[in-house]
Design an enzyme around this catalytic site. Structure first.
Site: not given
Ligand SMILES: NC(=O)c1ccc[n+]([C@@H]2O[C@H](COP(=O)([O-])OP(=O)(O)OC[C@H]3O[C@@H](n4cnc5c(N)ncnc54)[C@H](OP(=O)(O)O)[C@@H]3O)[C@@H](O)[C@H]2O)c1
Length: 246
Positions: A146, A159
């Site tokens: 991030s 985070y």
């Molecule tokens: N969205 C943003 O603005 C953003 C920005 C920068 C970086 N990121 C990073 O990009 C990555 C993906 O983000 P996203 O926005 O796509 O997130 P998201 O929509 O919240 O999806 C999170 C994913 O991770 C899984 N997950 C969460 N906790 C877990 C655990 N304890 N064990 C196994 N799986 C787990 C969830 O599974 P379930 O569906 O089963 O809950 C889901 O598949 C993350 O690492 C996040 O920190 C996101």
């Protein structure tokens, strides 16, 4: 699995992880995908398999050591080699430093740092086999960090610290393994329009956020690079005057 390239994607049930897994499936990869909730990961597995890819979907809580171990065993049993490892699963937490409890900090680090470390540690031998099978391209690790791991955002200290640690892990992978064909790229975006950013939609219009397909496009580009092009970090900002904000 088969002679086809194989990828493990964590956090593949939705958001960025699903978008990358879908693109990998369309590109001819067999997949092992995991997420925390059984229903959502099974559903994602079915949708990914509809592309024609062979998909194994595993319910795994990456905060639980025994689940991480089971995921590693599944990969070792099912794969002769691993070509791509996408470290997509992640959790956020928000609050000022004085207020975020240490148990929450520990949970964030368990999912965002400890599990990726354990997966990289245990799966490097399979990734090295992937690199040996495709010496021109090597094997790739793509980790979702991030922009908060680079530039501070008030309320996102735990985070951001976890994502900075994930970036350091990837840089160490490059130092230790890129000469033998395994390289790591950390992608560090600002706000991406997913469930994770639902809580900031009142302040930031989702229409101005980065899309999951933008991030998937970058991840796929990395998988297509030659073994000689190591890309340690891709920072993706939203447009505007304050490029360093989430
Ligand atoms: N969205 C943003 O603005 C953003 C920005 C920068 C970086 N990121 C990073 O990009 C990555 C993906 O983000 P996203 O926005 O796509 O997130 P998201 O929509 O919240 O999806 C999170 C994913 O991770 C899984 N997950 C969460 N906790 C877990 C655990 N304890 N064990 C196994 N799986 C787990 C969830 O599974 P379930 O569906 O089963 O809950 C889901 O598949 C993350 O690492 C996040 O920190 C996101």
């Amino acid at each position: 699995m088969t002679g086809r390239p194989t990828a493990l994607v964590t956090g593949a049930s939705r958001g960025i992880g699903f978008a990358i897994a879908h693109r990998l499936a369309e590109a001819g990869y067999d997949l092992i995908v995991c997420a925390r909730r059984a229903g959502t990961v099974a559903d994602a597995g079915r949708r990914l398999a509809s592309t024609g890819a062979r998909v194994h979907a595993e319910q795994v809580d990456l905060a639980a050591e025994e689940d991480v171990r089971r995921l590693i065993e599944v990969c070792q049993e099912r794969c002769d080699r691993l070509d791509v490892l996408v470290l997509g699963a992640g959790i956020g937490t928000a609050g000022p430093i004085e207020e975020v409890p240490l148990r929450r900090f520990d949970k964030v680090f368990a999912v965002n740092v400890r599990a990726p470390y354990a997966l990289v540690q245990a799966l490097l031998p399979l990734l090295r086999k992937g690199a040996a099978a495709n010496p021109g391209r090597g094997a790739k690790i793509v980790a979702l960090a991030s922009i908060t791991g680079i530039y501070p955002s008030p309320g996102l200290a735990a985070y951001g610290a976890s994502k900075a640690a994930l970036g350091a892990l990837c840089r160490s992978v490059n130092a230790e393994a890129s000469a033998s064909g395994v390289s790591a790229t950390v992608i560090s975006p600002g706000y991406v329009d997913t469930d994770m950013t639902e809580g900031v939609r009142d302040e930031v219009d989702p229409a101005t956020m980065i899309s999951t397909s933008d991030i998937a496009e970058l991840a796929m580009s990395v998988t297509r690079l030659s073994v000689n092009a190591v890309v340690p970090e891709l920072v993706v900002t939203r447009p505007g005057g304050q490029l360093h904000r989430a």
